[in-house]
Design a protein around this motif. Structure first.
Motif, mmCIF file in Angstrom:
data_model
loop_
_atom_site.group_PDB
_atom_site.id
_atom_site.type_symbol
_atom_site.label_atom_id
_atom_site.label_comp_id
_atom_site.label_asym_id
_atom_site.label_seq_id
_atom_site.Cartn_x
_atom_site.Cartn_y
_atom_site.Cartn_z
ATOM 1 N N ASN A 52 0.796 -1.112 0.268
ATOM 2 C CA ASN A 52 0.062 -0.005 0.084
ATOM 3 C C ASN A 52 0.868 1.133 0.086
ATOM 4 N N HIS A 53 0.443 2.112 -0.672
ATOM 5 C CA HIS A 53 1.237 3.387 -1.012
ATOM 6 C C HIS A 53 1.409 4.251 0.266
ATOM 7 N N ARG A 54 2.608 4.731 0.626
ATOM 8 C CA ARG A 54 3.063 5.342 1.527
ATOM 9 C C ARG A 54 2.623 4.786 2.891
ATOM 10 N N ASP A 94 -5.216 8.729 -5.302
ATOM 11 C CA ASP A 94 -4.695 8.508 -3.859
ATOM 12 C C ASP A 94 -6.065 7.516 -3.705
ATOM 13 N N GLU A 96 -5.373 4.364 -5.615
ATOM 14 C CA GLU A 96 -4.326 3.574 -5.086
ATOM 15 C C GLU A 96 -4.868 2.955 -3.559
ATOM 16 N N ALA A 115 -4.719 -1.098 -2.921
ATOM 17 C CA ALA A 115 -4.261 -1.957 -1.871
ATOM 18 C C ALA A 115 -5.209 -2.649 -1.074
#
Length: 161
Positions: free
Chosen positions: A38-40, A83, A86, A90
């Motif tokens: 998962n992004h960030r 976002d 994303e 995720a």
């Protein structure tokens, strides 16, 4: 069963036995699911345990296959469309991890899209901007359907120059 076999053998279960599932074991699989990419490190998933009153209000046409447990998985909203997408991707990875771990342990799932209906979102009290990735019946399969044929991956590939 090796991972390749596990992936190929997992099925969406239509009907469950009435044998209860161990919620502590489910929690363990959900916790492992949280290692999804998962992004960030946003970890955008939220899990709702759907109780009998809420389940009855959802009025799913097949009652989630009479599964002893129903979960809803949400993906958090975001400030930008990128976002948001994303987060949804995720959360789908989180769900896949959970589904595979459940299957590996003899527990099946029925992934439904009922949560995308506005009335279901209201019943589940889904916050504005969140997505409902799925509402899942979880339990021991009464029977396991045969695999449906898949398009060979070569038919889904494009080579760019």
């Amino acid at each position: 069963m090796d991972l390749m076999e596990l992936i190929k053998e997992r099925r969406n279960i239509k009907q469950f036995t009435n044998q209860p599932v161990d919620l502590q074991q489910i929690m363990t699989w959900l916790d492992a699911g949280s290692f999804a990419p998962n992004h960030r490190m946003v970890q955008p998933w939220e899990v709702l345990v759907v109780g009998p009153e809420t389940r009855a209000k959802l009025n799913h046409k097949a009652n989630f296959g009479d599964a002893p447990l129903v979960l809803a998985v949400l993906s958090k909203g975001a400030d930008s469309a990128v976002d948001q997408e994303e987060n949804l991707i995720a959360t789908s990875c989180f769900v896949q991890n959970f589904l595979l771990l459940a299957w590996q342990n003899g527990v099946g799932t029925r992934w439904t899209s009922i949560g995308s209906r506005p009335v279901a979102r209201e019943i589940l009290a889904v916050p504005e901007g969140y997505s409902v990735v799925g509402v899942f019946g979880v339990g021991y399969p009464l029977n396991v359907p045969f695999s449906k044929s898949r398009t060979p991956i070569a038919g889904k590939m494009k080579h760019l120059q």
